[in-house]
Write a protein that holds these residues in place. Structure first.
Motif, PDB file in Angstrom:
ATOM      1  N   UNK A  24       0.821  -1.223   0.000  1.00 41.34           N
ATOM      2  CA  UNK A  24       0.000   0.000   0.000  1.00 41.34           C
ATOM      3  C   UNK A  24       0.851   1.268   0.000  1.00 41.34           C
ATOM      4  N   UNK A  25       2.140   1.114  -0.267  1.00 37.76           N
ATOM      5  CA  UNK A  25       3.032   2.288  -0.256  1.00 37.76           C
ATOM      6  C   UNK A  25       2.747   3.215  -1.440  1.00 37.76           C
ATOM      7  N   UNK A  26       3.265   4.416  -1.330  1.00 32.98           N
ATOM      8  CA  UNK A  26       3.209   5.388  -2.428  1.00 32.98           C
ATOM      9  C   UNK A  26       4.032   4.849  -3.603  1.00 32.98           C
ATOM     10  N   UNK A  73      -7.530  -5.916   6.136  1.00 31.14           N
ATOM     11  CA  UNK A  73      -8.510  -5.300   5.234  1.00 31.14           C
ATOM     12  C   UNK A  73      -8.570  -3.776   5.384  1.00 31.14           C
ATOM     13  N   UNK A  74      -7.907  -3.228   6.398  1.00 25.23           N
ATOM     14  CA  UNK A  74      -7.836  -1.762   6.523  1.00 25.23           C
ATOM     15  C   UNK A  74      -6.535  -1.239   5.903  1.00 25.23           C
ATOM     16  N   UNK A  79      -7.218  -1.999  -3.748  1.00 24.40           N
ATOM     17  CA  UNK A  79      -7.288  -3.393  -4.195  1.00 24.40           C
ATOM     18  C   UNK A  79      -6.429  -4.284  -3.292  1.00 24.40           C
ATOM     19  N   UNK A  80      -5.273  -3.758  -2.825  1.00 21.62           N
ATOM     20  CA  UNK A  80      -4.440  -4.559  -1.910  1.00 21.62           C
ATOM     21  C   UNK A  80      -5.171  -4.807  -0.590  1.00 21.62           C
ATOM     22  N   UNK A  81      -6.083  -3.885  -0.242  1.00 24.46           N
ATOM     23  CA  UNK A  81      -6.866  -4.059   0.990  1.00 24.46           C
ATOM     24  C   UNK A  81      -7.998  -5.065   0.795  1.00 24.46           C
ATOM     25  N   UNK A  82      -8.150  -5.537  -0.442  1.00 31.47           N
ATOM     26  CA  UNK A  82      -9.187  -6.527  -0.714  1.00 31.47           C
ATOM     27  C   UNK A  82     -10.485  -5.909  -1.219  1.00 31.47           C
ATOM     28  N   UNK A  83     -10.475  -4.596  -1.496  1.00 32.47           N
ATOM     29  CA  UNK A  83     -11.674  -3.953  -2.048  1.00 32.47           C
ATOM     30  C   UNK A  83     -11.789  -4.417  -3.509  1.00 32.47           C
ATOM     31  N   UNK A  84     -12.989  -4.826  -3.917  1.00 25.78           N
ATOM     32  CA  UNK A  84     -13.170  -5.299  -5.300  1.00 25.78           C
ATOM     33  C   UNK A  84     -12.838  -4.162  -6.268  1.00 25.78           C
TER      34      UNK A  84
END
Ligand code: PMP
Length: 391
Positions: A102-104, A128-129, A340-345
């Protein structure tokens, strides 16, 4: 005729220069224009003195000592210097480089560039956060050289457990780099408490000028060793050659001083306004807050409205400046790599809109932008149902 009202809600992309910062910079464009490396006359001494003061201010803001601060062109360069500088100093046998998904992009792409040059890289798992899972650190190779994890996420504002990561790094003799770009001036930062060996920050996110930033490089024992990316006259203790951007550095120093003096006041105001904005947006049906269950930095609010793309909504959101995903990724229709890495579709990630507030945000702007957002959502939904109703 009145010009249409505009509300700026994109402070995570960049901030206006605080008038007090601009004032501190002006002499260094005008009468004090000297080169900070000129040793033999007053112009040089004055310019150098400005960089000494600024270095002190940056150091104080993050609990470092002045000689540990290297001025750069911004956090992108600081992140590259930290990652590539350490990796290239130690070579491909020096150990793995570890980061999070989730890095820049300035961290992610520096890590990818190292992988292309045969360095071993590894990404930590997240929840997931978007928070790094500490168990993941137990599983990284013993030979790990450096871990790079950000303090506050630029899209969601979610804070990483950096203190715990720093402690684990110390126990295992791993270097720890923190990209603190979105956290500086928003939460108190002390490099020793965080266990940071390297820490990046940027001027233009804290009401300073664009094109200037800093990298903290621990020089107290154990000293961090890294290779410069830019060779030249040996400025900045050889870590970053090139004539110093004295007006920019004076501005960064002033911005850091204000960030330190106003931190509590800024934080109190922005937290209250962000909470109010969140409360109002959440009352609209189908609105979800991304990262809303985690501890977050105060100025960022990332939401999505069910079935409405961020891009589509922005065309209806008149007069309110926000971004979809991060500014750097804006313009690309790829869903945000953070979400997307957090699992959001991917479908839902495309709906994301980031509001970010700042020192100049007013209560009235909060109310007006929530109202405007609701209007845009209602309008977009009725357009969708009209489309489906049409024969
Ligand atoms: N890291 C993070 C977390 C950021 O938000 C940004 C700016 N979008 C950067 C690094 C890059 O900073 P700069 O614009 O100073 O290069």
């Amino acid at each position: 005729m009145d010009s249409p009202r505009r509300i700026y809600m994109d402070y995570a992309a960049t901030t206006p220069v605080d008038p007090r910062v601009l004032e501190a910079m002006m002499p260094y464009f005008k009468e004090r224009f000297g080169n900070a490396s000129s040793r033999h006359h007053a112009w040089g001494w004055e310019a150098e003195e400005a960089t000494v003061m600024a270095r002190e201010e940056v150091a104080q803001l993050i609990g470092a000592v002045a000689r540990e601060i290297i001025f750069t062109s911004g956090a992108t360069e600081s992140n590259n210097l930290a990652l590539r500088g350490v990796a290239e100093f130690h070579g491909i046998d020096g150990g793995a480089i570890v980061s999070s998904p989730v890095e820049h992009s300035s961290v992610l792409n520096a890590v990818r560039a190292l992988a292309e040059r045969d360095h071993t890289i590894h990404f930590l798992p997240i929840d997931s956060e978007g928070r790094v899972l500490l168990q993941g650190i137990d599983e990284i190779p013993n030979s790990t050289l450096l871990i790079s994890v950000m303090l506050a996420n630029h899209e969601t504002g979610v804070l990483q457990p950096v203190e715990e990561i720093g402690r684990m790094c110390k126990e295992r003799g791993i270097l720890f780099h923190i990209d603190a770009t979105q956290a500086v001036g928003k939460i108190p930062i002390a490099v020793d408490r965080l266990g940071a060996d390297l820490l990046s920050l940027s001027g233009h996110k804290i009401y300073g000028p664009k094109g200037v930033g800093a990298l903290y490089i621990r020089s107290r024992k154990p000293r961090v060793r890294l290779r410069a990316l830019i060779e030249g006259g040996g400025q900045e203790r050889g870590f970053r050659s090139g004539t110093l951007n004295v007006p920019g550095i004076a501005g960064l120093g002033a911005a850091c001083r204000l960030a330190r003096e106003q931190l509590e006041m800024d934080r109190e105001q922005i937290t209250r306004q962000r909470d109010e904005l969140q409360r109002r947006l959440m009352s609209i049906s189908g609105v979800h807050v991304h990262g809303g269950n985690a501890e977050r930095v105060c100025h960022i609010l990332n939401i999505s409205a069910k079935d409405l793309t961020g891009e589509g909504l922005l065309t209806r959101l008149k007069g309110v400046a926000v971004s979809t995903g991060s500014a750097c990724a804006s313009g690309s229709l790829e869903p945000s790599h953070v979400l997307t890495a957090m699992g959001v579709a991917p479908q839902r990630a495309r709906n994301a809109i980031r509001f970010s507030l700042g020192r100049m945000t007013t209560d009235e702007e909060v109310v007006a932008s929530a109202y405007e957002m609701e209007r845009a959502i209602v309008e977009a939904r009725s357009a969708v149902s009209r489309k489906f109703a049409d024969p």
